[in-house]
Motif scaffolding. Structure first.
Motif, PDB file in Angstrom:
ATOM      1  N   GLU A 171       4.680  26.006 -17.350  1.00  0.00           N
ATOM      2  CA  GLU A 171       5.378  25.085 -17.265  1.00  0.00           C
ATOM      3  C   GLU A 171       5.318  23.864 -15.835  1.00  0.00           C
ATOM      4  N   ILE A 172       5.326  23.307 -15.766  1.00  0.00           N
ATOM      5  CA  ILE A 172       5.213  23.136 -13.610  1.00  0.00           C
ATOM      6  C   ILE A 172       5.995  21.746 -13.459  1.00  0.00           C
ATOM      7  N   HIS A 173       7.229  22.343 -12.492  1.00  0.00           N
ATOM      8  CA  HIS A 173       7.444  21.033 -12.202  1.00  0.00           C
ATOM      9  C   HIS A 173       6.727  20.640 -10.573  1.00  0.00           C
ATOM     10  N   LEU A 174       6.980  20.124 -10.850  1.00  0.00           N
ATOM     11  CA  LEU A 174       5.878  18.565  -9.562  1.00  0.00           C
ATOM     12  C   LEU A 174       7.279  17.478  -8.963  1.00  0.00           C
ATOM     13  N   THR A 175       7.129  17.463  -7.447  1.00  0.00           N
ATOM     14  CA  THR A 175       7.746  16.151  -6.764  1.00  0.00           C
ATOM     15  C   THR A 175       6.825  15.384  -6.108  1.00  0.00           C
ATOM     16  N   ILE A 176       6.516  14.059  -5.779  1.00  0.00           N
ATOM     17  CA  ILE A 176       6.144  13.499  -5.466  1.00  0.00           C
ATOM     18  C   ILE A 176       6.952  12.663  -3.428  1.00  0.00           C
ATOM     19  N   SER A 177       6.441  12.755  -2.120  1.00  0.00           N
ATOM     20  CA  SER A 177       6.451  11.828  -1.912  1.00  0.00           C
ATOM     21  C   SER A 177       5.804  10.502  -2.012  1.00  0.00           C
ATOM     22  N   ILE A 178       6.236   9.197  -1.236  1.00  0.00           N
ATOM     23  CA  ILE A 178       5.578   8.081  -0.893  1.00  0.00           C
ATOM     24  C   ILE A 178       6.289   7.286  -0.341  1.00  0.00           C
ATOM     25  N   GLY A 179       5.383   7.415   0.733  1.00  0.00           N
ATOM     26  CA  GLY A 179       5.495   6.341   2.037  1.00  0.00           C
ATOM     27  C   GLY A 179       4.685   4.899   1.684  1.00  0.00           C
ATOM     28  N   ILE A 180       5.542   3.699   1.876  1.00  0.00           N
ATOM     29  CA  ILE A 180       4.945   1.730   1.146  1.00  0.00           C
ATOM     30  C   ILE A 180       5.123   1.455   2.759  1.00  0.00           C
ATOM     31  N   SER A 181       3.657   0.542   2.817  1.00  0.00           N
ATOM     32  CA  SER A 181       3.779  -0.583   3.927  1.00  0.00           C
ATOM     33  C   SER A 181       3.038  -1.692   3.579  1.00  0.00           C
ATOM     34  N   ILE A 182       3.777  -2.865   3.898  1.00  0.00           N
ATOM     35  CA  ILE A 182       3.616  -4.201   3.454  1.00  0.00           C
ATOM     36  C   ILE A 182       2.343  -5.292   4.195  1.00  0.00           C
ATOM     37  N   TYR A 183       1.143  -5.693   3.816  1.00  0.00           N
ATOM     38  CA  TYR A 183       0.542  -6.879   4.343  1.00  0.00           C
ATOM     39  C   TYR A 183       1.561  -8.187   4.015  1.00  0.00           C
ATOM     40  N   LYS A 190      -2.203  -5.724   9.277  1.00  0.00           N
ATOM     41  CA  LYS A 190      -3.219  -7.149   9.079  1.00  0.00           C
ATOM     42  C   LYS A 190      -4.388  -6.078   9.273  1.00  0.00           C
ATOM     43  N   ASP A 191      -4.667  -5.134   8.622  1.00  0.00           N
ATOM     44  CA  ASP A 191      -5.701  -4.472   8.526  1.00  0.00           C
ATOM     45  C   ASP A 191      -6.109  -3.172   8.168  1.00  0.00           C
ATOM     46  N   ILE A 192      -6.666  -2.894   6.665  1.00  0.00           N
ATOM     47  CA  ILE A 192      -7.078  -1.783   6.450  1.00  0.00           C
ATOM     48  C   ILE A 192      -6.429  -0.697   7.313  1.00  0.00           C
ATOM     49  N   THR A 193      -6.764  -0.238   8.569  1.00  0.00           N
ATOM     50  CA  THR A 193      -6.254   1.279   9.333  1.00  0.00           C
ATOM     51  C   THR A 193      -5.346   1.668   9.568  1.00  0.00           C
ATOM     52  N   THR A 194      -4.697   0.647   9.909  1.00  0.00           N
ATOM     53  CA  THR A 194      -3.384   0.215  10.524  1.00  0.00           C
ATOM     54  C   THR A 194      -2.235   0.238   9.341  1.00  0.00           C
ATOM     55  N   LEU A 195      -2.476  -0.415   8.096  1.00  0.00           N
ATOM     56  CA  LEU A 195      -2.012  -0.401   7.065  1.00  0.00           C
ATOM     57  C   LEU A 195      -1.495   1.197   5.854  1.00  0.00           C
ATOM     58  N   ILE A 196      -3.273   1.877   6.486  1.00  0.00           N
ATOM     59  CA  ILE A 196      -3.092   2.927   5.871  1.00  0.00           C
ATOM     60  C   ILE A 196      -1.645   4.002   6.652  1.00  0.00           C
ATOM     61  N   LYS A 197      -2.465   3.613   8.406  1.00  0.00           N
ATOM     62  CA  LYS A 197      -1.174   4.995   8.783  1.00  0.00           C
ATOM     63  C   LYS A 197      -0.130   5.077   8.788  1.00  0.00           C
ATOM     64  N   GLN A 198       0.198   3.184   8.625  1.00  0.00           N
ATOM     65  CA  GLN A 198       1.943   3.081   8.853  1.00  0.00           C
ATOM     66  C   GLN A 198       2.959   4.040   7.219  1.00  0.00           C
ATOM     67  N   ALA A 199       1.086   3.809   6.013  1.00  0.00           N
ATOM     68  CA  ALA A 199       1.767   4.825   4.871  1.00  0.00           C
ATOM     69  C   ALA A 199       2.178   5.832   4.887  1.00  0.00           C
ATOM     70  N   PHE A 238       9.870   2.704   3.365  1.00  0.00           N
ATOM     71  CA  PHE A 238       9.098   2.355   3.314  1.00  0.00           C
ATOM     72  C   PHE A 238       8.699   2.030   5.126  1.00  0.00           C
ATOM     73  N   PHE A 239       7.570   1.844   5.725  1.00  0.00           N
ATOM     74  CA  PHE A 239       7.359   1.724   7.095  1.00  0.00           C
ATOM     75  C   PHE A 239       8.093   1.017   7.908  1.00  0.00           C
ATOM     76  N   ALA A 240       9.267   1.652   8.844  1.00  0.00           N
ATOM     77  CA  ALA A 240       9.442   1.225   9.242  1.00  0.00           C
ATOM     78  C   ALA A 240       8.708   1.640  11.837  1.00  0.00           C
ATOM     79  N   GLN A 241       9.577   1.006  12.159  1.00  0.00           N
ATOM     80  CA  GLN A 241       8.571   1.509  13.935  1.00  0.00           C
ATOM     81  C   GLN A 241       9.141   2.869  13.907  1.00  0.00           C
ATOM     82  N   GLU A 242      10.541   2.774  13.838  1.00  0.00           N
ATOM     83  CA  GLU A 242      10.838   4.085  14.429  1.00  0.00           C
ATOM     84  C   GLU A 242      10.017   5.101  13.304  1.00  0.00           C
ATOM     85  N   LEU A 279       0.945  -1.038  -0.259  1.00  0.00           N
ATOM     86  CA  LEU A 279       0.268   0.411  -0.193  1.00  0.00           C
ATOM     87  C   LEU A 279       0.866   0.906   0.171  1.00  0.00           C
ATOM     88  N   MET A 280       0.748   1.944  -0.893  1.00  0.00           N
ATOM     89  CA  MET A 280       1.374   3.435  -0.823  1.00  0.00           C
ATOM     90  C   MET A 280       0.782   4.377  -0.563  1.00  0.00           C
TER      91      MET A 280
END
Length: 959
Positions: free
Chosen positions: A639-651, A656-665, A682-686, A556-557
């Motif tokens: 002419e617009i220059h744009l960047t994105i920031s991505i957070g990734i969580s893995i099931y 193991k549930d939707i709410t947690t995966l979205i929160k971690q991402a 990628f998500f890490a506990q810290e 989930l990104m």
């Protein structure tokens, strides 16, 4: 009992005890006696005091005059011991409280108390209610005695002058002395006071006795007889006409009682006659109205009040037009008046209006009443409410109209299920004319979509409950199959036998299409047409379930567009929407058809990757997404220059549930932003700990401004050729009471993301202007203070007003304020930026471009910007002495600035070598640790007082 009788009875049975004559008469007399006593007591006692003081004042004058003569004689003849004896003798007089003889110097020569002899008279008279100095001065001046009274203390003071001869005795002091006497007549006053009180008590008792006697006489002659009249009136109001008062006499009340007795006898006869007539009218089931010849209502019966809602009191003396509505033809009223005015009866219908505004139908018979001369004196109207009958007639007409004009098809069959009637909508939906279906079975409409079991269940429901409804597919005359919503109802007679079936159905083809469209809208974003949160959650649940069965993973990104709000604020929401559409298209080009991209709102997207083998697959997709966004977006002329920031969580590793995966991402996405944006994490506990700390920091930041925890440090800006300080840059610092000094690099990004940068920036501007003015008031040199503007501040339409308010509040010259805007900010929506900068420039303030060289400046726009200075970013200064590229960039910026007639200032200058390079290439100004770190206001002021400059040796090197 009539309404009038009810009102009389109510009035007579009310509690009038507080207004009763039996109480008011004696109470009035007693009150008069009390008023008399209240007046007599203080005036009498005051008179007693005044008479006593007047009498004793006369005695004191006589006594003092005699004492003066005696003392004068004794002193002349040298009998000084007799003088002392004379004053000692006053001790036996209970009224005398002070008796003194003093010489002209105030020394006591003789006194009632021997221990006062030789003392100063002022000391002896301390605390006595006696103005000795004033009275003695006046007495000696006039050589006459002065006598004063103090009524509130019952005291009389006497000061008399006396000539004192010289001699050999100790009473020798010369010339004019004074005799001081004070009398206290309180005891005498108390005696006379008691005598006066006894006299007043006798007067009061006599007054009260007279008041009681008068009250008793009034009770028997007035109030008692009036009470009898009240009781008789009360019985008369209840319908008891066989009542007499028994009051006689030739006075007014006696004659009133006799008149009342005669009236009650007459009313008994009249009432019996009227009751017979009123019973018939009052109990009539029709409304009865009696008016005078002008149409003013004089009587209505209860049925009228019940029908119209008006009470008798509300309708009397009103005109019947109060019932008039706008739904009756005016010609009807004209015909009615012409008929009854000619002495004839009139009958007809009105649609009238009740008190509550509701309408009803009346059938009225109006008859004129004639006197013996044939003149109309009254009109009688008997009216019958025919509203229900009218409604029944209307319902019949309405039912026929509804059947024929209904938008739904209606089909009626007999008990054998043969069609007996259809409406127009039936023909429009099915294509069959009435003649083509009447007498036939409805099965001619059946399609092959419904099986036998369906129809069997439908008939079972009809037989058991008498009603069935549901969705069914039928066939038109043309053969087209269409969906319809059908309701069939069985009609039964009084015995419970089915006589007919009524089928009502509507073509729901459009509704089905609309439902499908609504279903799509409910599950997709309205702008990008991407799945929304609802559809994503559904697919994510399925993906998790499948991953659990097959032992695979789900990624989930959480994707956020960097600084998208700046683009919206600078270029407008329409451009922002177009940018979101292009972003969504690029995202779709980077994922599989089995993946789901969902827009969550604003500039946030979620991407779900089902059935991946490992995290590397998600990283590969994230890299593709970052690469796809690296190319500029073209929207109109922008002419617009744009960047994105991505957070990734893995099931199932990160949840193991939707709410947690979205929160971690989400947490991982914020970590990507903190790492400079334009990357994935990628998500890490810290990260959760850091996200929690960030939220805590934001909460503290919201309270910091209210609690005054911010302060400003000021870094000097130096003119390189002269070495003089020409300005300072205001830099915010946060001193937290528990966390200590917090770096701007830590809290400024949080302030920008949360929007708090706007109020914080306004505080910085006000405080910087205030401090600059304070330095000038302290006599320090006039210089410019630079304030940095965030993107949100610069795009805020209230910025000019904020700047004006800060300058006016500090009473600071606009030329002493400089605003620094970063290169990346001003290049977004350059045309709008030029207008905004020009408005600020017109106010008289200075403008500079901060971090120059790090953005995407257009030379075409740069020459049009009303800018005063270019500020070279410190990233180029840092490696200037050993990086040829940075050195070349700085030389180019200085040359560009000179050609545009702009001042060039280099920030981050920390070494002598860096300064030498800038001097050799004609840089105008510098700012950095080489000269001074940012200083608190007090230390900066001290530096300005000392007029610190660049080292003379460095200036000489440049020369």
């Amino acid at each position: 009992m009539s309404a009038a009788q009810n009102k009389i009875a109510t009035l007579l049975h009310q509690d009038y005890s507080q207004f009763s004559l039996r109480l008011l008469l004696p109470m009035s007399m007693l009150l008069c006696a009390a008023v008399v006593m209240a007046y007599l007591i203080p005036s009498t006692l005051d008179a007693v005091r005044q008479d006593l003081l007047k009498e004793r004042n006369y005695d004191v004058v006589q006594h003092s005059s005699n004492l003066q003569a005696n003392v004068d004689l004794m002193l002349k003849t040298g009998r000084h011991e007799l003088v002392k004896s004379e004053f000692s003798a006053f001790g036996s007089d209970p009224e005398v409280t002070i008796a003194l003889l003093s010489d002209e110097n105030g020394k006591i020569l003789a006194a009632m108390q021997q221990n006062l002899v030789g003392e100063q008279i002022e000391k002896a008279l301390q605390g006595a209610s006696l103005d000795f100095a004033g009275m003695a001065k006046q007495a000696k001046h006039t050589m006459a005695g002065i006598v004063t009274t103090i009524p509130e203390q019952n005291k009389i003071n006497s000061v008399y002058p006396v000539l004192i001869n010289t001699g050999t005795d100790s009473l020798r002091p010369s010339r004019v002395g004074t005799i001081v006497l004070q009398y206290d007549v309180s005891l005498t006053y108390q005696k006379k006071y008691m005598e006066a009180v006894q006299w007043l008590v006798k007067i009061g008792l006599l007054t009260l006795t007279l008041a009681l006697i008068v009250s008793i006489l009034l009770h028997y002659t007035v109030s008692r007889r009036i009470v009898r009249l009240l009781h008789a009136t009360s019985r008369l109001a209840t319908g008891d006409f066989n009542i007499t008062t028994g009051i006689t006499g030739k006075d007014e009340i006696g004659r009133l009682g006799q008149a009342f007795d005669a009236l009650s006898q007459q009313m008994e006869y009249t009432t019996q006659s009227l009751n017979k007539l009123s019973y018939a009218v009052e109990q009539s089931a029709n409304s009865v109205i009696i008016t005078d010849h002008q149409g003013t209502i004089e009587y209505v019966n209860p049925c009228f009040c019940q029908t119209t809602g008006y009470t008798l009191q509300e309708i009397l003396h009103r005109n019947p037009r109060i019932l008039k509505s706008d739904h009756t033809d005016p010609a009807t009223y004209q015909q009615m008046w012409e008929t009854i005015a000619s002495g004839k009866n009139w009958q007809g219908e009105f649609q009238n209006k009740r008190k509550n505004g509701s309408l009803y139908w009346d059938y009225a018979t109006i008859s004129p009443i004639l006197d013996d001369s044939g003149n109309i004196t009254h009109y009688v109207s008997i009216q019958q409410d025919i509203t229900q009958r009218k409604h029944a007639e209307e319902q019949l007409r309405l039912g026929a109209s509804v059947f024929e004009n209904s938008g739904e098809a209606i089909m009626i069959t007999d008990a054998n299920n043969n069609i007996v009637s259809v409406n127009q909508a039936f023909t429009e939906i099915t294509g069959y004319l009435p003649d083509e279906v009447i007498g036939r079975n409805p099965r001619l409409l059946r399609s092959s979509h419904m099986n036998r079991d369906f129809y069997r269940e439908m008939w079972d429901a009809l037989k058991s409950s008498g009603r069935w409804s549901g969705e069914i597919y039928d066939r038109r005359k043309s053969g087209e199959i269409y969906p319809e919503w059908l309701t069939i109802t069985a009609v039964k007679d009084q015995t419970g036998s089915i006589t007919h079936f009524i089928a009502i159905f509507s073509d729901i083809t459009e509704r089905k299409a609309t439902e499908e469209k609504l279903r799509h809208m409910a599950q997709h974003d309205f702008l990008t047409n991407l799945p929304n949160r609802i559809l994503l959650f559904d697919r994510l649940l399925q993906a998790i379930a499948q991953a659990e069965r097959h032992g695979t993973q789900v990624a989930l990104m959480f994707l956020d567009l960097d600084r998208f709000k700046n683009i919206n604020d600078s270029l407008g929401h329409e451009v922002g929407d177009q940018l979101l559409l292009q972003v969504s298209q690029r995202l779709q080009n980077c994922v599989r058809s089995s993946d789901t991209i969902s827009r969550q709102g604003g500039d946030e997207f979620l991407i779900m990757l089902p059935e991946i083998e490992n995290a590397e697959a998600a990283a590969h997709v994230a890299s593709k997404l970052l690469e796809s966004m690296s190319m500029p977006f073209h929207i109109g002329d922008s002419e617009i220059h744009l960047t994105i920031s991505i957070g990734i969580s893995i099931y199932p590793d990160d949840g193991k549930d939707i709410t947690t995966l979205i929160k971690q991402a989400d947490t991982a996405m914020y970590h990507a932003k903190e790492n400079g944006r334009d990357n994935y994490q990628f998500f890490a506990q810290e990260m959760t700990v850091r996200a929690t700390e960030r939220l805590s920091l934001e909460s503290k930041l919201r309270r910091a401004l209210e609690r005054g925890e911010f302060l400003l440090h000021y870094q000097p800006q130096v003119d390189i050729p002269s070495g003089h300080i020409i300005g300072v840059e205001a830099l915010i610092r946060w001193s937290h009471p528990e966390m200590g000094m917090i770096s701007p690099a830590r809290f400024i990004p949080v302030a920008e993301d949360s929007g708090l940068i706007v109020p914080i920036g306004e505080w910085v501007m006000h405080e910087a202007c205030r401090q600059n003015r304070a330095w000038q008031d302290a006599g320090l040199p006039k210089l410019s203070v630079s304030v940095n503007l965030s993107a949100l501040q610069f795009r805020n339409k209230n910025l000019p007003r904020t700047v004006t308010h800060a300058l006016e509040q500090a009473q600071l010259d606009p030329s002493c304020l400089e605003l620094e805007i970063t290169e990346s900010i001003i290049m977004q929506g350059a045309e709008k930026t030029i207008s905004a900068l020009q408005e600020l420039k017109n106010m008289g303030i200075k403008l500079s471009i901060d971090d120059f060289g790090t953005g995407y400046s257009s030379l075409n726009y740069l020459r049009r910007f009303p800018i005063d200075r270019l500020k070279i970013d410190q990233s180029f200064i840092r490696d200037i002495t050993h990086n040829p590229d940075d050195a070349a960039i700085i030389r180019a910026i200085i040359s560009l600035g000179k050609s545009l007639k702009l001042k060039i200032i280099a920030e981050g200058v920390e070494t002598r070598e860096q300064l030498a390079f800038l001097q050799n290439h004609d840089c105008d100004e510098l700012q950095g640790y080489y000269f001074s770190r940012p200083l608190p206001a007090e230390e900066c002021a001290q530096m300005l007082r000392e007029q610190r400059r660049l080292a003379d040796a460095l200036i000489a090197d440049k020369l």
